[in-house]
Scaffold this motif. Structure first.
Motif, PDB file in Angstrom:
ATOM      1  N   LYS A 120      13.279  12.102  49.958  1.00 42.84           N
ATOM      2  CA  LYS A 120      12.291  11.047  49.723  1.00 42.84           C
ATOM      3  C   LYS A 120      12.789  10.073  48.652  1.00 42.84           C
ATOM      4  CE  LYS A 120       8.574  13.452  48.775  1.00 42.84           C
ATOM      5  NZ  LYS A 120       7.178  13.859  48.539  1.00 42.84           N
TER       6      LYS A 120
ATOM      7  N   CYS B 193      13.820  18.271  50.036  1.00 41.74           N
ATOM      8  CA  CYS B 193      12.833  17.352  50.625  1.00 41.74           C
ATOM      9  C   CYS B 193      12.529  16.230  49.627  1.00 41.74           C
ATOM     10  CB  CYS B 193      11.554  18.098  50.985  1.00 41.74           C
ATOM     11  SG  CYS B 193      11.791  19.433  52.184  1.00 41.74           S
ATOM     12  N   ARG B 194      12.325  16.613  48.376  1.00 45.84           N
ATOM     13  CA  ARG B 194      12.056  15.632  47.323  1.00 45.84           C
ATOM     14  C   ARG B 194      13.236  14.673  47.159  1.00 45.84           C
ATOM     15  NH1 ARG B 194      10.674  18.999  43.884  1.00 45.84           N
ATOM     16  NH2 ARG B 194      12.663  19.286  42.819  1.00 45.84           N
TER      17      ARG B 194
ATOM     18  N   TYR C  55       7.034  10.529  55.327  1.00 45.30           N
ATOM     19  CA  TYR C  55       7.203  11.924  54.957  1.00 45.30           C
ATOM     20  C   TYR C  55       6.092  12.736  55.613  1.00 45.30           C
ATOM     21  CZ  TYR C  55       7.628  16.192  52.276  1.00 45.30           C
ATOM     22  OH  TYR C  55       7.786  17.504  51.922  1.00 45.30           O
TER      23      TYR C  55
ATOM     24  N   CYS D 160      15.387   7.689  49.973  1.00 45.76           N
ATOM     25  CA  CYS D 160      14.765   6.614  50.757  1.00 45.76           C
ATOM     26  C   CYS D 160      14.105   5.580  49.843  1.00 45.76           C
ATOM     27  CB  CYS D 160      13.723   7.189  51.718  1.00 45.76           C
ATOM     28  SG  CYS D 160      14.431   8.066  53.121  1.00 45.76           S
ATOM     29  N   GLU D 161      13.446   6.053  48.796  1.00 47.68           N
ATOM     30  CA  GLU D 161      12.775   5.138  47.873  1.00 47.68           C
ATOM     31  C   GLU D 161      13.772   4.268  47.118  1.00 47.68           C
ATOM     32  OE1 GLU D 161      10.479   7.962  45.629  1.00 47.68           O
ATOM     33  OE2 GLU D 161       8.864   7.994  47.132  1.00 47.68           O
TER      34      GLU D 161
END
Length: 78
Positions: free
Chosen positions: A19, A15-16, A31, A22-23
């Motif tokens: 993210k 999950c991290r 999220y 995407c960043e």
């Protein structure tokens, strides 16, 4: 790219990573922590239309992509 929605939970490495991907790509993303929001895997199954065993579950727009591996492969054109 359409908005990315990531359904995940705290402490989930994939999950991290989703993210972070995407960043670093500067994607518009949201999220959603399934624990904080009270969303069960059964709820996700209803949305996706098939069993959910893991998180993250990632959508691009309204299209379900899959988990981190499928998302990364899509982004990298594999």
């Amino acid at each position: 790219m359409q908005r990315v929605t990531i359904f995940g939970r705290e402490g989930c490495g994939y999950c991290r990573r989703a993210k972070e991907l995407c960043e670093t790509r500067d994607f518009d993303f949201k999220y959603v922590d399934i624990i904080e929001e009270g969303i069960s895997k059964a709820d996700l199954e209803k949305t996706i239309g098939k069993p959910v065993h893991t998180v993250p579950q990632i959508f691009v727009g309204s299209k379900h992509v899959g988990g981190y591996t499928e998302f990364a492969a899509m982004i990298n054109g594999r």
